[in-house]
Write a protein that holds these residues in place. Structure first.
Motif, PDB file in Angstrom:
ATOM      1  N   MET A   1      37.311  32.013  41.757  1.00 42.71           N
ATOM      2  CA  MET A   1      38.339  32.476  42.670  1.00 42.71           C
ATOM      3  C   MET A   1      38.509  33.991  42.633  1.00 42.71           C
ATOM      4  O   MET A   1      38.691  34.613  43.659  1.00 42.71           O
ATOM      5  CB  MET A   1      39.687  31.823  42.330  1.00 42.71           C
ATOM      6  CG  MET A   1      39.828  30.416  42.746  1.00 42.71           C
ATOM      7  SD  MET A   1      39.654  30.197  44.510  1.00 42.71           S
ATOM      8  CE  MET A   1      39.695  28.447  44.560  1.00 42.71           C
ATOM      9  N   GLU A   2      38.473  34.564  41.442  1.00 41.13           N
ATOM     10  CA  GLU A   2      38.663  36.011  41.347  1.00 41.13           C
ATOM     11  C   GLU A   2      37.555  36.768  42.062  1.00 41.13           C
ATOM     12  O   GLU A   2      37.794  37.844  42.586  1.00 41.13           O
ATOM     13  CB  GLU A   2      38.751  36.434  39.881  1.00 41.13           C
ATOM     14  CG  GLU A   2      40.057  36.062  39.239  1.00 41.13           C
ATOM     15  CD  GLU A   2      40.165  36.600  37.836  1.00 41.13           C
ATOM     16  OE1 GLU A   2      39.565  37.650  37.552  1.00 41.13           O
ATOM     17  OE2 GLU A   2      40.850  35.969  37.030  1.00 41.13           O
ATOM     18  N   GLU A   3      36.366  36.191  42.073  1.00 36.29           N
ATOM     19  CA  GLU A   3      35.259  36.836  42.775  1.00 36.29           C
ATOM     20  C   GLU A   3      35.534  36.911  44.274  1.00 36.29           C
ATOM     21  O   GLU A   3      35.270  37.931  44.913  1.00 36.29           O
ATOM     22  CB  GLU A   3      33.967  36.073  42.509  1.00 36.29           C
ATOM     23  CG  GLU A   3      32.748  36.786  43.041  1.00 36.29           C
ATOM     24  CD  GLU A   3      31.480  36.089  42.606  1.00 36.29           C
ATOM     25  OE1 GLU A   3      30.568  36.027  43.454  1.00 36.29           O
ATOM     26  OE2 GLU A   3      31.404  35.622  41.461  1.00 36.29           O
ATOM     27  N   PHE A   4      36.100  35.849  44.828  1.00 38.05           N
ATOM     28  CA  PHE A   4      36.471  35.871  46.245  1.00 38.05           C
ATOM     29  C   PHE A   4      37.497  36.962  46.520  1.00 38.05           C
ATOM     30  O   PHE A   4      37.436  37.648  47.534  1.00 38.05           O
ATOM     31  CB  PHE A   4      37.045  34.519  46.696  1.00 38.05           C
ATOM     32  CG  PHE A   4      35.996  33.532  47.112  1.00 38.05           C
ATOM     33  CD1 PHE A   4      35.174  33.782  48.209  1.00 38.05           C
ATOM     34  CD2 PHE A   4      35.836  32.351  46.430  1.00 38.05           C
ATOM     35  CE1 PHE A   4      34.211  32.875  48.610  1.00 38.05           C
ATOM     36  CE2 PHE A   4      34.877  31.434  46.814  1.00 38.05           C
ATOM     37  CZ  PHE A   4      34.067  31.702  47.907  1.00 38.05           C
ATOM     38  N   MET A   5      38.458  37.110  45.622  1.00 39.88           N
ATOM     39  CA  MET A   5      39.501  38.110  45.845  1.00 39.88           C
ATOM     40  C   MET A   5      38.933  39.526  45.749  1.00 39.88           C
ATOM     41  O   MET A   5      39.343  40.413  46.495  1.00 39.88           O
ATOM     42  CB  MET A   5      40.661  37.919  44.856  1.00 39.88           C
ATOM     43  CG  MET A   5      41.456  36.643  45.109  1.00 39.88           C
ATOM     44  SD  MET A   5      41.922  36.355  46.844  1.00 39.88           S
ATOM     45  CE  MET A   5      43.094  37.636  47.118  1.00 39.88           C
ATOM     46  N   MET A   6      37.992  39.756  44.858  1.00 40.10           N
ATOM     47  CA  MET A   6      37.382  41.090  44.777  1.00 40.10           C
ATOM     48  C   MET A   6      36.597  41.393  46.053  1.00 40.10           C
ATOM     49  O   MET A   6      36.684  42.491  46.594  1.00 40.10           O
ATOM     50  CB  MET A   6      36.476  41.201  43.551  1.00 40.10           C
ATOM     51  CG  MET A   6      37.235  41.386  42.250  1.00 40.10           C
ATOM     52  SD  MET A   6      38.443  42.744  42.276  1.00 40.10           S
ATOM     53  CE  MET A   6      37.435  44.154  42.581  1.00 40.10           C
ATOM     54  N   LYS A  68      45.040  32.308  43.849  1.00 43.69           N
ATOM     55  CA  LYS A  68      44.366  31.051  43.535  1.00 43.69           C
ATOM     56  C   LYS A  68      44.476  30.025  44.665  1.00 43.69           C
ATOM     57  O   LYS A  68      43.592  29.214  44.861  1.00 43.69           O
ATOM     58  CB  LYS A  68      44.933  30.493  42.246  1.00 43.69           C
ATOM     59  CG  LYS A  68      44.616  31.355  41.055  1.00 43.69           C
ATOM     60  CD  LYS A  68      45.237  30.823  39.790  1.00 43.69           C
ATOM     61  CE  LYS A  68      44.855  31.697  38.632  1.00 43.69           C
ATOM     62  NZ  LYS A  68      45.899  32.535  38.144  1.00 43.69           N
ATOM     63  N   MET A  69      45.573  30.083  45.404  1.00 42.34           N
ATOM     64  CA  MET A  69      45.795  29.072  46.439  1.00 42.34           C
ATOM     65  C   MET A  69      45.002  29.339  47.711  1.00 42.34           C
ATOM     66  O   MET A  69      44.575  28.408  48.379  1.00 42.34           O
ATOM     67  CB  MET A  69      47.287  29.000  46.784  1.00 42.34           C
ATOM     68  CG  MET A  69      48.133  28.462  45.648  1.00 42.34           C
ATOM     69  SD  MET A  69      49.855  28.298  46.126  1.00 42.34           S
ATOM     70  CE  MET A  69      50.374  29.997  46.114  1.00 42.34           C
ATOM     71  N   VAL A  70      44.816  30.602  48.067  1.00 39.03           N
ATOM     72  CA  VAL A  70      44.245  30.915  49.384  1.00 39.03           C
ATOM     73  C   VAL A  70      43.057  31.877  49.325  1.00 39.03           C
ATOM     74  O   VAL A  70      42.699  32.462  50.337  1.00 39.03           O
ATOM     75  CB  VAL A  70      45.328  31.492  50.322  1.00 39.03           C
ATOM     76  CG1 VAL A  70      46.398  30.468  50.601  1.00 39.03           C
ATOM     77  CG2 VAL A  70      45.907  32.774  49.763  1.00 39.03           C
ATOM     78  N   ALA A  71      42.456  32.034  48.178  1.00 32.98           N
ATOM     79  CA  ALA A  71      41.391  33.028  48.025  1.00 32.98           C
ATOM     80  C   ALA A  71      40.241  32.806  49.001  1.00 32.98           C
ATOM     81  O   ALA A  71      39.781  33.745  49.654  1.00 32.98           O
ATOM     82  CB  ALA A  71      40.878  33.025  46.591  1.00 32.98           C
ATOM     83  N   THR A  72      39.772  31.589  49.109  1.00 33.85           N
ATOM     84  CA  THR A  72      38.638  31.291  49.980  1.00 33.85           C
ATOM     85  C   THR A  72      38.986  31.505  51.443  1.00 33.85           C
ATOM     86  O   THR A  72      38.196  32.080  52.202  1.00 33.85           O
ATOM     87  CB  THR A  72      38.171  29.842  49.762  1.00 33.85           C
ATOM     88  OG1 THR A  72      37.953  29.637  48.376  1.00 33.85           O
ATOM     89  CG2 THR A  72      36.891  29.568  50.509  1.00 33.85           C
TER      90      THR A  72
END
Length: 95
Positions: A1-6, A68-72
């Motif tokens: 998930m953190e990768e998506f946010m970055m 975490k809820m909406v990263a994707t």
């Protein structure tokens, strides 16, 4: 998930730069033509610039709250926005 946010933050930075470039082009067009469409495009670019810089700020100030809820989903939306701005930038700078 953190990768998506970055990657979302990178896309927001790219979108902010593209919006800034479009704002420059539209401001030149507005100065030359004085049309209401040019003014509308300038305002549109400014709103996109504010939206993307605000998004970057929110990711750093409260990113863990909703990441975490909406990263994707946020990543997907920003990717589509980036593609649209790339096409718009290409056509604006081409002329």
């Amino acid at each position: 998930m953190e990768e998506f946010m970055m990657w979302t933050i990178y896309l927001e930075g790219l979108n902010a730069l593209l919006s800034l470039g479009l704002l420059y082009v539209y401001a030149q067009n507005y100065r030359a033509l004085k049309s209401s469409v040019g003014l509308g495009l300038m305002i549109f670019s400014l709103v996109l610039l504010l939206q993307n810089t605000g998004g970057i700020f929110l990711h750093f100030s409260s990113g863990e709250v909703y990441a975490k809820m909406v990263a994707t989903q946020v990543f997907g939306l920003k990717l589509v926005e980036s593609l649209a701005l790339l096409v718009l930038s290409y056509t604006a700078w081409k002329n």
